[in-house]
Scaffold this motif. Structure first.
Motif, PDB file in Angstrom:
ATOM      1  N   LEU A 150       0.843  -1.196   0.000  1.00 30.59           N
ATOM      2  CA  LEU A 150       0.000   0.000   0.000  1.00 30.59           C
ATOM      3  C   LEU A 150       0.876   1.242   0.000  1.00 30.59           C
ATOM      4  O   LEU A 150       1.957   1.252   0.597  1.00 30.59           O
ATOM      5  N   SER A 151       0.409   2.296  -0.652  1.00 27.94           N
ATOM      6  CA  SER A 151       1.131   3.563  -0.621  1.00 27.94           C
ATOM      7  C   SER A 151       1.065   4.145   0.787  1.00 27.94           C
ATOM      8  O   SER A 151       0.183   3.781   1.586  1.00 27.94           O
ATOM      9  N   PRO A 152       1.990   5.050   1.141  1.00 27.95           N
ATOM     10  CA  PRO A 152       1.992   5.629   2.498  1.00 27.95           C
ATOM     11  C   PRO A 152       0.668   6.258   2.896  1.00 27.95           C
ATOM     12  O   PRO A 152       0.285   6.199   4.070  1.00 27.95           O
ATOM     13  N   ASP A 153      -0.055   6.855   1.949  1.00 32.31           N
ATOM     14  CA  ASP A 153      -1.344   7.470   2.291  1.00 32.31           C
ATOM     15  C   ASP A 153      -2.504   6.488   2.162  1.00 32.31           C
ATOM     16  O   ASP A 153      -3.665   6.842   2.413  1.00 32.31           O
ATOM     17  N   GLY A 154      -2.215   5.241   1.772  1.00 33.78           N
ATOM     18  CA  GLY A 154      -3.237   4.212   1.680  1.00 33.78           C
ATOM     19  C   GLY A 154      -4.173   4.348   0.506  1.00 33.78           C
ATOM     20  O   GLY A 154      -5.180   3.639   0.419  1.00 33.78           O
ATOM     21  N   LYS A 155      -3.856   5.212  -0.479  1.00 32.83           N
ATOM     22  CA  LYS A 155      -4.771   5.466  -1.584  1.00 32.83           C
ATOM     23  C   LYS A 155      -4.424   4.711  -2.858  1.00 32.83           C
ATOM     24  O   LYS A 155      -5.191   4.722  -3.817  1.00 32.83           O
ATOM     25  N   LYS A 156      -3.244   4.102  -2.863  1.00 32.31           N
ATOM     26  CA  LYS A 156      -2.863   3.323  -4.035  1.00 32.31           C
ATOM     27  C   LYS A 156      -2.234   2.009  -3.595  1.00 32.31           C
ATOM     28  O   LYS A 156      -1.815   1.854  -2.441  1.00 32.31           O
ATOM     29  N   ILE A 157      -2.169   1.103  -4.532  1.00 31.53           N
ATOM     30  CA  ILE A 157      -1.630  -0.219  -4.247  1.00 31.53           C
ATOM     31  C   ILE A 157      -0.749  -0.654  -5.406  1.00 31.53           C
ATOM     32  O   ILE A 157      -1.010  -0.297  -6.566  1.00 31.53           O
TER      33      ILE A 157
ATOM     34  N   ALA B 109      -2.629   0.482  -8.847  1.00 37.15           N
ATOM     35  CA  ALA B 109      -4.079   0.670  -8.901  1.00 37.15           C
ATOM     36  C   ALA B 109      -4.511   1.645  -7.820  1.00 37.15           C
ATOM     37  O   ALA B 109      -3.815   1.839  -6.815  1.00 37.15           O
ATOM     38  N   ASP B 110      -5.655   2.272  -8.040  1.00 27.02           N
ATOM     39  CA  ASP B 110      -6.261   3.090  -6.990  1.00 27.02           C
ATOM     40  C   ASP B 110      -6.844   2.170  -5.932  1.00 27.02           C
ATOM     41  O   ASP B 110      -7.349   1.080  -6.237  1.00 27.02           O
ATOM     42  N   TYR B 111      -6.793   2.633  -4.691  1.00 32.48           N
ATOM     43  CA  TYR B 111      -7.308   1.818  -3.584  1.00 32.48           C
ATOM     44  C   TYR B 111      -8.060   2.748  -2.637  1.00 32.48           C
ATOM     45  O   TYR B 111      -7.474   3.639  -2.021  1.00 32.48           O
ATOM     46  N   ASP B 112      -9.362   2.544  -2.531  1.00 33.76           N
ATOM     47  CA  ASP B 112     -10.208   3.414  -1.716  1.00 33.76           C
ATOM     48  C   ASP B 112     -11.028   2.572  -0.754  1.00 33.76           C
ATOM     49  O   ASP B 112     -12.081   2.054  -1.113  1.00 33.76           O
ATOM     50  N   ASN B 113     -10.469   2.395   0.484  1.00 33.68           N
ATOM     51  CA  ASN B 113     -11.185   1.621   1.513  1.00 33.68           C
ATOM     52  C   ASN B 113     -11.629   0.253   0.996  1.00 33.68           C
ATOM     53  O   ASN B 113     -12.760  -0.176   1.230  1.00 33.68           O
ATOM     54  N   GLY B 114     -10.757  -0.395   0.287  1.00 34.72           N
ATOM     55  CA  GLY B 114     -11.047  -1.740  -0.195  1.00 34.72           C
ATOM     56  C   GLY B 114     -11.440  -1.804  -1.651  1.00 34.72           C
ATOM     57  O   GLY B 114     -11.398  -2.875  -2.263  1.00 34.72           O
ATOM     58  N   LYS B 115     -11.809  -0.685  -2.229  1.00 33.49           N
ATOM     59  CA  LYS B 115     -12.195  -0.691  -3.636  1.00 33.49           C
ATOM     60  C   LYS B 115     -10.965  -0.526  -4.507  1.00 33.49           C
ATOM     61  O   LYS B 115     -10.250   0.466  -4.419  1.00 33.49           O
ATOM     62  N   VAL B 116     -10.724  -1.516  -5.360  1.00 31.55           N
ATOM     63  CA  VAL B 116      -9.577  -1.502  -6.262  1.00 31.55           C
ATOM     64  C   VAL B 116     -10.058  -1.129  -7.662  1.00 31.55           C
ATOM     65  O   VAL B 116     -10.996  -1.728  -8.184  1.00 31.55           O
ATOM     66  N   SER B 117      -9.394  -0.117  -8.267  1.00 32.59           N
ATOM     67  CA  SER B 117      -9.829   0.324  -9.594  1.00 32.59           C
ATOM     68  C   SER B 117      -8.645   0.865 -10.376  1.00 32.59           C
ATOM     69  O   SER B 117      -7.581   1.153  -9.827  1.00 32.59           O
ATOM     70  N   ASN B 118      -8.845   1.022 -11.667  1.00 33.80           N
ATOM     71  CA  ASN B 118      -7.854   1.628 -12.565  1.00 33.80           C
ATOM     72  C   ASN B 118      -6.506   0.911 -12.496  1.00 33.80           C
ATOM     73  O   ASN B 118      -5.449   1.546 -12.437  1.00 33.80           O
ATOM     74  N   GLU B 119      -6.532  -0.417 -12.542  1.00 35.35           N
ATOM     75  CA  GLU B 119      -5.295  -1.178 -12.524  1.00 35.35           C
ATOM     76  C   GLU B 119      -4.495  -0.903 -13.798  1.00 35.35           C
ATOM     77  O   GLU B 119      -5.057  -0.868 -14.895  1.00 35.35           O
ATOM     78  N   LYS B 120      -3.191  -0.736 -13.640  1.00 36.65           N
ATOM     79  CA  LYS B 120      -2.340  -0.430 -14.790  1.00 36.65           C
ATOM     80  C   LYS B 120      -1.027  -1.192 -14.704  1.00 36.65           C
ATOM     81  O   LYS B 120      -0.356  -1.173 -13.672  1.00 36.65           O
ATOM     82  N   ASP B 121      -0.662  -1.843 -15.783  1.00 36.96           N
ATOM     83  CA  ASP B 121       0.628  -2.527 -15.905  1.00 36.96           C
ATOM     84  C   ASP B 121       1.658  -1.482 -16.306  1.00 36.96           C
ATOM     85  O   ASP B 121       1.647  -0.982 -17.444  1.00 36.96           O
ATOM     86  N   ILE B 122       2.561  -1.127 -15.401  1.00 40.72           N
ATOM     87  CA  ILE B 122       3.527  -0.061 -15.695  1.00 40.72           C
ATOM     88  C   ILE B 122       4.699  -0.566 -16.536  1.00 40.72           C
ATOM     89  O   ILE B 122       5.564   0.229 -16.914  1.00 40.72           O
TER      90      ILE B 122
END
Length: 683
Positions: free
Chosen positions: A131-138, A188-201
């Protein structure tokens, strides 16, 4: 808690606390030991959360559970009670444990209760979740198809085909054939358990992160501000990949979607990136020489504001195993081999000394043990994993003031309290070129110097692998000594911990001075009155197995028996089938068809064990893994067939599903039983 206590009490009953019935280390008992895994410090600094793996030999299964223990030691509390393998992602300030399991993100309280799933959809086949430090991305890694290699991928009308089609190297690695899939980093974006906008970098790139075969979560991380991702990758393909060790650190800007190589011009391995908590500094391990996988490992640090890079250990005459920033970012703690052990060191970044000055380095621990890993630091205490030749790994607290150590965990206390220990001594031996060589000597429990004992020379693999106080679950010296053998394990040429030059001297000289070092070691210990000179054995794996094959041709009747595991028998055929060609090119000097390359020609002719078979005259046991692509199967089969055709007493233990190691529990027990059966028969 009740379950943990019942297990402990049953264990005490099984192993009998009576001093009149001491235990003896056996293969079965060795596999009953709990194995310490990853360790985390709780945010309040009061507890360590760690995993312990136990094996069920009957079912050939393992179970890894989590435990909590106060940092001051005491009674451990079991948090989990099932075989599920959990990757801890984060421990929250309130004690909740966030973890990854079964393709999803979960949470549980500090007692392992109130379990709930957080992620709203599965991250199928994901690994190395962070998880990112702010918990908003994974971020996580997943194997994705990039190149069509499988027959069924090239020809969709033939879905039952199991064919592979290759037009380049590297077609297999370690124990796996290349199938066209590569491990990529996803964000990916991570919002309280919701995973979205997954991207292969790394979309479309035929490269792996983490690095195969043994890379992990240490190969990728978020920057402290959460705006970028640092990952380790060797962006080479085919023959270039097979002959290079040039991994780099790449920085991916999440908002811009761009990637930058931040180690351009650094030609060896660059690995294990780590930021200070404030993000003002980035450090990593770095080797200089492309193609030399055992080059000196240095700590390089980059000032994020100025972009300046400094090699902190350049002038220090040793190599670094691992490191970690202090909580305040003012120091770096690191582990390095030192005189047959692994010890804890620190670099104080506040000292105004020349860059890379060895005066900035301070050794924190000393003793006959290995510091096997750094868990966490809080204030003037750092928590580490520690082992020695009599004890599997446990957690210890180290005082940063004086290096004093206090044991925290006692995973295997119920066994070790009733197990006679081996005496382990440091012995110094003069080599044929008048150098001082350290060796570990391990004596049987209740050793009696008035008796005579059969003695084993242990030949280490690597070849540039440190021979320290590490506790092995296969080449276990405590187990060997318990069966009545003295073991001598010399730190011959090529091992780190004795200066960079000592480590480098083995490359291009595999069958030269290192083999003489082994003979010096066995000749030295054989002078002792308690060594039965008529019962000397020689054992080893990998380069150690190569050493066994070499010594079988030059030992001049010193040894009564040999055991070689996954050893290199014929260097020409090995060069044609091994997967990491950079290793062969560096250590043998190059390929075998370059007749003008004197170093390589000496390796393939003078130092090739298959050329010495005419001098073999001693019983030999050969062990070979069927999925070992580092030292492929023809090496073991060739040696065994030669021994058989010469009429020598010989045995082949073939392990079709094992790679360069022996990982399956029942196979490991068979390995140990056949190992000691052979010694009983021949020594």
């Amino acid at each position: 808690m009740k379950r943990f206590l019942s297990i402990l009490l049953v264990g005490m009953a099984i192993y009998n606390a009576s001093a009149q019935t001491p235990l003896k280390m056996t293969p079965e008992l060795l596999w009953k030991l709990g194995r310490l895994g990853s360790t985390n410090l709780t945010p309040d600094g009061k507890h360590l959360i760690y995993s312990v793996t136990h094996y069920n030999l009957t079912e050939a299964k393992s179970e890894a559970n989590l435990y909590s223990i106060p940092v001051t030691g005491g009674e451990a509390t079991a948090i989990t009670h099932d075989p599920a393998s959990r990757q801890i992602i984060k421990i929250e300030p309130d004690g909740r444990i966030i973890y990854f399991f079964d393709d999803n993100i979960w949470q549980m309280d500090a007692a392992g209760k109130q379990v709930s799933k957080l992620s709203d959809k599965a991250l199928k086949d994901a690994d190395n979740v962070q998880l990112s430090p702010d918990g908003k991305k994974i971020i996580y890694t997943v194997d994705v198809p990039v190149v069509k290699i499988l027959g069924k991928d090239r020809y969709p009308d033939l879905p039952k085909s199991n064919a592979y089609v290759f037009t380049d190297l590297n077609y297999r690695h370690w124990d796996t054939w290349e199938d066209g899939k590569f491990s990529h980093v996803f964000v990916a974006d991570y919002d309280n358990g919701k995973v979205s906008n997954e991207k292969d970098i790394m979309a479309g790139e035929p490269y792996d992160t983490p690095q195969k075969p043994s890379g992990g979560a240490e190969d990728l991380l978020f920057s402290p501000d959460g705006k970028s991702i640092i990952y380790v990758c060797k962006k080479k393909f085919g023959k270039d990949y097979a002959q290079s060790t040039n991994t780099d650190l790449y920085q991916y800007d999440i908002a811009a979607g761009t990637t930058q190589n931040i180690t351009v011009g650094m030609m060896g391995y660059d690995t294990t990136p780590s930021f200070t908590k404030t993000g003002d500094k980035l450090a990593w391990l770095s080797m200089k020489e492309d193609g030399f996988e055992s080059d000196k490992n240095d700590i390089v640090i980059k000032d994020i504001k100025t972009g300046n890079k400094t090699n902190l250990t350049e002038q220090w005459d040793e190599t670094v195993s691992s490191f970690q920033f202090s909580d305040d970012g003012n120091r770096i703690f690191f582990i390095a081999p030192k005189n047959g052990t692994e010890q804890l060191f620190q670099i104080d970044l506040r000292l105004r000394l020349a860059p890379g000055s060895p005066q900035a380095i301070k050794q924190l621990t000393k003793g006959q043990f290995d510091v096997a890993g750094i868990a966490a630091q809080r204030g003037n205490t750092i928590y580490v994993q520690r082992a020695d030749l009599n004890h599997a790994t446990e957690l210890y607290a180290v005082s940063l003031k004086d290096g004093g150590m206090m044991q925290v965990s006692t995973i295997n206390k119920s066994i070790y309290d009733h197990l006679p220990m081996s005496r382990v001594e440091e012995r110094h031996i003069k080599t044929t070129d008048d150098k001082d060589m350290l060796a570990w000597v391990i004596y049987p429990p209740n050793f009696d110097p008035a008796k005579k004992y059969p003695t084993l020379l242990f030949c280490q693999g690597g070849p540039q692998a440190a021979l320290t106080q590490a506790y092995s679950f296969r080449w276990n010296f405590q187990l060997m000594a318990a069966q009545g053998y003295i073991v001598i394990a010399p730190n011959r040429r090529g091992m780190p911990g004795h200066g960079v030059e000592w480590n480098r001297q083995i490359s291009g000289d595999w069958g030269g001075q290192p083999i003489k070092d082994y003979l010096s070691a066995i000749d030295d210990i054989a002078k002792e009155p308690y060594v039965d000179k008529s019962r000397l054995g020689c054992i080893g794996a990998s380069y150690g197995g190569y050493s066994v094959y070499m010594l079988a041709g030059v030992h001049n009747n010193r040894f009564k028996t040999f055991i070689a595991h996954d050893g290199l028998f014929d260097l020409k055929s090995w060069y044609g089938t091994t997967e990491e060609l950079w290793f062969a090119n560096k250590d043998l000097g190059g390929n075998y068809w370059d007749k003008d390359n004197k170093i390589a020609q000496k390796s393939y002719e003078k130092f090739n064990p298959s050329n010495l078979v005419d001098k073999w005259n001693t019983p030999i046991m050969i062990i070979q893994g069927g999925k070992d692509y580092r030292v492929p199967i023809e090496q073991g089969l060739g040696a065994y067939q030669a021994a058989q055709l010469k009429g020598l007493k010989s045995k082949l233990l073939y392990l079709p599903d094992e790679n360069h190691w022996v990982l399956k529990p029942q196979n490991a027990i068979i390995w140990q039983r056949e190992f000691f059966n052979w010694l009983n028969e021949t020594l």
